[in-house]
Design an enzyme around this catalytic site. Structure first.
Site, PDB file in Angstrom:
ATOM      1  N   CYS A  39      94.002  95.165 107.545  1.00 47.29           N
ATOM      2  CA  CYS A  39      93.899  96.310 106.637  1.00 47.29           C
ATOM      3  C   CYS A  39      93.109  95.932 105.377  1.00 47.29           C
ATOM      4  O   CYS A  39      93.569  95.110 104.585  1.00 47.29           O
ATOM      5  CB  CYS A  39      95.321  96.771 106.296  1.00 47.29           C
ATOM      6  SG  CYS A  39      95.455  97.831 104.860  1.00 47.29           S
TER       7      CYS A  39
ATOM      8  N   CYS B 245      94.814  96.640 102.038  1.00 51.97           N
ATOM      9  CA  CYS B 245      95.926  95.687 101.865  1.00 51.97           C
ATOM     10  C   CYS B 245      95.408  94.380 101.257  1.00 51.97           C
ATOM     11  O   CYS B 245      96.070  93.776 100.414  1.00 51.97           O
ATOM     12  CB  CYS B 245      96.592  95.371 103.205  1.00 51.97           C
ATOM     13  SG  CYS B 245      97.355  96.795 104.005  1.00 51.97           S
TER      14      CYS B 245
END
Length: 101
Positions: free
Chosen positions: A31, A34
């Site tokens: 991600c 993230c």
């Protein structure tokens, strides 16, 4: 304080029974957002001894992700006394994360 890796095995002890507020970062290695939030969360953990900071890898802990209804990541959750008091989805700047606490 360093960031804790939260799993279903230590969740009760580290999060539910914590005497300090807990900032949880739901994330995954693939991600992009993230990866932007991760160093900020690490910084907050290093600077704030008054809170606990934990990271939950949603790929490794699908039960916890489901328990929190995590549909998108990163999801940041603040818990106090075992209850969710704040939650946000998506990359946030440091001041926005701190204001959740």
């Amino acid at each position: 304080m360093s960031v804790l890796t939260i799993t279903k095995n230590n969740f009760q002890e580290e999060v539910i029974r914590s005497e300090k507020p807990v900032l949880l970062d739901f994330w995954a290695s693939w991600c992009g957002p993230c990866r932007m939030v991760s160093p900020i969360v690490d910084e907050i953990a290093a600077e704030r001894g008054d809170i606990k900071v934990g990271k939950i890898n949603v790929d490794e802990q699908p039960e916890l992700a489901a328990q929190f209804g995590v549909m998108s990541i990163p999801t940041l959750v603040v818990m106090k006394e075992g209850k969710i008091v704040n939650q946000t989805v998506g990359a946030r700047p440091k001041n926005a994360i701190l204001s959740m606490l």
